[in-house]
Design a protein around this motif. Sequence first.
Motif, PDB file in Angstrom:
ATOM      1  N   UNK A   1      31.592  -2.370  39.171  1.00 17.99           N
ATOM      2  CA  UNK A   1      31.105  -3.863  38.837  1.00 17.99           C
ATOM      3  C   UNK A   1      32.425  -4.432  39.142  1.00 17.99           C
ATOM      4  N   UNK A   2      33.708  -3.802  38.303  1.00 18.02           N
ATOM      5  CA  UNK A   2      34.927  -4.705  38.451  1.00 18.02           C
ATOM      6  C   UNK A   2      35.264  -5.048  39.786  1.00 18.02           C
ATOM      7  N   UNK A   3      35.363  -3.958  40.477  1.00 18.30           N
ATOM      8  CA  UNK A   3      35.690  -4.353  41.916  1.00 18.30           C
ATOM      9  C   UNK A   3      34.934  -5.377  42.898  1.00 18.30           C
ATOM     10  N   UNK A   4      33.576  -5.162  42.250  1.00 17.63           N
ATOM     11  CA  UNK A   4      32.495  -6.224  43.086  1.00 17.63           C
ATOM     12  C   UNK A   4      32.965  -7.472  42.452  1.00 17.63           C
ATOM     13  N   UNK A   5      33.324  -7.658  41.113  1.00 19.39           N
ATOM     14  CA  UNK A   5      33.519  -9.087  40.811  1.00 19.39           C
ATOM     15  C   UNK A   5      34.772  -9.652  41.473  1.00 19.39           C
TER      16      UNK A   5
ATOM     17  N   UNK B   1      43.679  -3.301  48.086  1.00 18.67           N
ATOM     18  CA  UNK B   1      42.642  -3.707  49.255  1.00 18.67           C
ATOM     19  C   UNK B   1      41.771  -2.398  49.591  1.00 18.67           C
ATOM     20  N   UNK B   2      42.534  -1.061  49.646  1.00 11.61           N
ATOM     21  CA  UNK B   2      41.797   0.141  49.740  1.00 11.61           C
ATOM     22  C   UNK B   2      40.707   0.079  48.976  1.00 11.61           C
ATOM     23  N   UNK B   3      40.894   0.077  47.566  1.00 15.38           N
ATOM     24  CA  UNK B   3      39.780   0.083  46.520  1.00 15.38           C
ATOM     25  C   UNK B   3      38.902  -0.856  46.684  1.00 15.38           C
ATOM     26  N   UNK B   4      39.279  -2.182  46.951  1.00 18.29           N
ATOM     27  CA  UNK B   4      38.117  -3.193  47.259  1.00 18.29           C
ATOM     28  C   UNK B   4      37.250  -2.836  48.523  1.00 18.29           C
ATOM     29  N   UNK B   5      37.958  -2.017  49.472  1.00 14.16           N
ATOM     30  CA  UNK B   5      36.897  -1.676  50.669  1.00 14.16           C
ATOM     31  C   UNK B   5      36.096  -0.786  50.538  1.00 14.16           C
ATOM     32  N   UNK B   6      36.237   0.225  49.433  1.00 14.77           N
ATOM     33  CA  UNK B   6      35.449   1.347  49.387  1.00 14.77           C
ATOM     34  C   UNK B   6      33.925   0.714  49.251  1.00 14.77           C
TER      35      UNK B   6
END
Length: 624
Positions: free
Chosen positions: A345-349, A413-418
Amino acid sequence: MATYMNNIFNFGRDLPAPFNTLSNKKVNVSSKYGDKTTSTLCATMIKAIHAVINCMQATGEGAVGIIDQRTVAEYKSSVGPDVYHLVVYDSDKGSIMASVYDKGTEVFENYTLNSSGRDGAAVMMALFPVLMSDDEFEENFNTYRDHYAKGFADFDGARDAMAILCDNAYRRIKDETCAAHVKVNVDKSGNLLRVSQAQMDSGLFAPKTVIAGEFVIMAQTGRVTVSKATTLVEHEDFVGKYEFGKRSFNAVEQSLIPTLPAWYIIPDEVVDICKHAQLTTGKPMQMRNFLLRGPAGTGKTMGAKAIAAGLNLPYMKYTCSAGTEIFDFVGMIFPDSDASSTGDAQLDAENALLKSMGGVNYANVSKLMNLPELDDMDYDPAGVYKVLTGVEKPDASSQDCMAIVLDKVTEKVRALSKRDENAKSSGQTYTYVETDFIKALKNGYVIEIQEPSTIVQPGVLVGLNSLLEQTGSITLPTGEIIERHPDAVVVVTTNVSYEGCRGMNQSVIDRMSLVRDVEMPSPEVMVQRAMSVTGATDEFQVLQMVQVVNDLAEYCRKNSITDGSYGMRGLIDWIISAEITGDVYNSAMYTIISKATADELDREALISAVLEPIIPPKRRKATA
């Protein structure tokens, strides 16, 4: 010719205030060139130092200046309201010319330097720039000047500093073997060659650089003092005072409103632009497009940020290059690799926030993570390195910091791209990446367009003319038509001295509400700004450095040296480097001189014609 020291240093004369109450002229301190026991106070030196300080502070008449290897002084005599002592000193030859001049009657008299004649304060005043080339003399002069400004509250400290100044000058003039020897030729008679009216009329003795005061006889110059800017706009009287109307901004927008650093001095051009923008709000032809044009280093980008601060609007910028295309301004459409959730949820936000900021790119992710900018890394790499890692590394470089920042951004960016493996893909999707230019015009921000004159294709900015109109609109690649927000402000900043800069298109200039040519700040402003940002405390030295930078800029313009840069940024780098090396002359080689041009012959010319007349190289002791 031998130097008859009793003519220059007559220790029999009464001491002026505040030392006139002392029963003993001997002081238990010594110059590094002395006998390491005592020094003797000298009336000549005290009067000369007081005259120079009064010139610097604009509390007395007279002046000190530099021609080349020659220095000049106008010393205001106390004999009469129009009487001056005029002195020319040649440091190469050691020769001195001097006259007593009555400004009212325009009559010249001989200047005789001996016990029954003049006390030599004017001569010592002319020697001042050369004496200041020595570290010990410079340090004690600045110490004494502080005591002078405070009314000699610490009398003993002032006495000791003055005693070292007297001893330093005495030893350097007397001892020809001294590493810092100052060559002076005065015979026993004390008769000096006269300064004539014809020589002054020819401009032979007109100073090229004024160290302090105002010349009124040998030349007509403006007063040079080291002080605050004469017209200073306080930040609290400027920031947010030119709003178009009350607007509410979200947290991201609020973070884009610039905060002016405490050292920044608000230029008149910035205040004028803010006034025009505010006072035309609501009128049929609002003033919203502005051009700041001028040499490199004059603070144009900082001025654009200050405009945003005064208007209380978010600030964005776009830096043009030779290959800039129209789509770099209006944006492009890119295919998404996948549009599903990350499962966090945090990364999606954060993904959603980044999309609102213009997409997942280095600049936006770095801003999201509140990582330091390149300017911070350049000015304080060791401090930035500690903030990033928690580890002390005094020799950290900006490259070290940038590597860490890139790693952090890449990891994010890698975390956001998962993507969540359980989420179903809806097939190929496309995203329009909105540029800062479009975002600023659509939402009513300040957008700075940097260096548009470097763009090779002349039609790029012309294609944006519709958006430069107050009620302009443009069709985006998505087919959406956006209209310019009435509060949107465009500030175009362009250099006139960099290679690769071309003339601005006339149709673009025609759409600018105001065109302001920005020059280098006044010496007073440059000194104040440089001392504030660097923490430097030696006003006299910084003033000399400012004069070198201004002379260098003028020399480069007159001689068409255009392959480098010079200005406030170079000055600040020079001051910081000099603090590190302890050698102002040597630091100039790798800051202002090396930045000014890549041509070796031009650099040699700058050193001999600009740098060395004001800041000569340190004299070094010969080794056996």
